[in-house]
Design a protein around this motif. Structure first.
Motif, PDB file in Angstrom:
ATOM      1  N   ALA A  67     -30.715 -37.598 -13.122  1.00 39.14           N
ATOM      2  CA  ALA A  67     -29.438 -36.886 -13.132  1.00 39.14           C
ATOM      3  C   ALA A  67     -28.485 -37.490 -14.156  1.00 39.14           C
ATOM      4  O   ALA A  67     -27.810 -36.762 -14.898  1.00 39.14           O
ATOM      5  CB  ALA A  67     -28.811 -36.894 -11.744  1.00 39.14           C
ATOM      6  N   LEU A  91     -26.260 -31.875 -10.561  1.00 43.95           N
ATOM      7  CA  LEU A  91     -27.409 -32.424 -11.280  1.00 43.95           C
ATOM      8  C   LEU A  91     -28.343 -33.167 -10.330  1.00 43.95           C
ATOM      9  O   LEU A  91     -29.563 -33.040 -10.418  1.00 43.95           O
ATOM     10  CB  LEU A  91     -26.945 -33.350 -12.408  1.00 43.95           C
ATOM     11  N   VAL A  92     -27.782 -33.950  -9.417  1.00 39.77           N
ATOM     12  CA  VAL A  92     -28.596 -34.659  -8.425  1.00 39.77           C
ATOM     13  C   VAL A  92     -29.333 -33.651  -7.549  1.00 39.77           C
ATOM     14  O   VAL A  92     -30.529 -33.801  -7.281  1.00 39.77           O
ATOM     15  CB  VAL A  92     -27.728 -35.600  -7.552  1.00 39.77           C
ATOM     16  N   ARG A  95     -32.277 -32.108  -9.425  1.00 37.69           N
ATOM     17  CA  ARG A  95     -33.391 -33.055  -9.574  1.00 37.69           C
ATOM     18  C   ARG A  95     -34.091 -33.280  -8.234  1.00 37.69           C
ATOM     19  O   ARG A  95     -35.300 -33.400  -8.168  1.00 37.69           O
ATOM     20  CB  ARG A  95     -32.920 -34.394 -10.145  1.00 37.69           C
TER      21      ARG A  95
END
Length: 195
Positions: A67, A91-92, A95
């Motif tokens: 991330a 983003l985390v 992923r």
């Protein structure tokens, strides 16, 4: 044109800490120190969220690293339509979902709720009850559908607003409200013995 050092110097006035916006502008100019401050500021919450979603420390570390690599590469394209924190959590989440496609999800660990449960260190009976409560909560959260679980964790553990949760998960605010309502209702039913 201001350098990243000028931005950080101007922003570190005695009024308070450097804002995310200032750090973002400096990092966009290539200031790795500013990006490290972003990592230091938001990394712990992002790691906690990743750990909750993927279940293992090593996997969570990999998700977090991916991330942050993605964040560094995509800083120039971040339009600021959401907060920096929301974008980083998105983003985390992405992923972690990529990770789920290749592996089976693992139940939520009790460490996520360490701040939620009162300190009962001097009372063995209350310690046992707290462990049992957390085990039940972890089990019940693990049984929730993925979106409900993510909404609940982002709201109740990370303290995000409905709008930020929606931005993080790519959902309208109304859907976030619905997912949270269903998650809370299910958890209330399954955790009713703890009332």
């Amino acid at each position: 044109m201001s350098s990243s050092a000028d931005l950080l110097e101007d922003a570190s006035a005695p009024d308070g800490p450097v804002t995310d916006g200032t750090l973002l502008r400096a990092a966009r100019l290539g200031d790795q120190g500013a990006f490290r401050q972003i990592v230091d500021r938001h990394g712990p919450g992002m790691y906690r969220y990743a750990r909750t979603l993927v279940g293992h420390e090593q996997d969570a570390g990999d998700v977090l690293q991916e991330a942050f690599v993605s964040a560094w590469k995509n800083l120039p394209t971040f339009r600021g339509e959401s907060s920096l924190k929301t974008w980083l959590f998105r983003l985390v989440h992405r992923r972690a979902m990529d990770h789920h496609r290749t592996r089976r999800p693992v139940p939520v660990t009790e460490e996520v709720f360490a701040d939620v449960v009162a300190d009962v260190s001097g009372d063995p009976v209350r310690q046992a009850e707290s462990r049992e409560l957390l085990a039940d909560l972890r089990r019940c959260l693990g049984e929730l559908p993925e979106t409900q679980r993510a909404c609940w964790l982002l709201r109740e553990v990370e303290g995000m607003s409905y709008q930020d949760i929606g931005d993080t998960l790519g959902l309208p605010v109304g859907s976030v409200r619905g997912q949270l309502h269903r998650a809370r209702t299910t958890l209330a039913e399954r955790m009713s013995r703890w009332r």
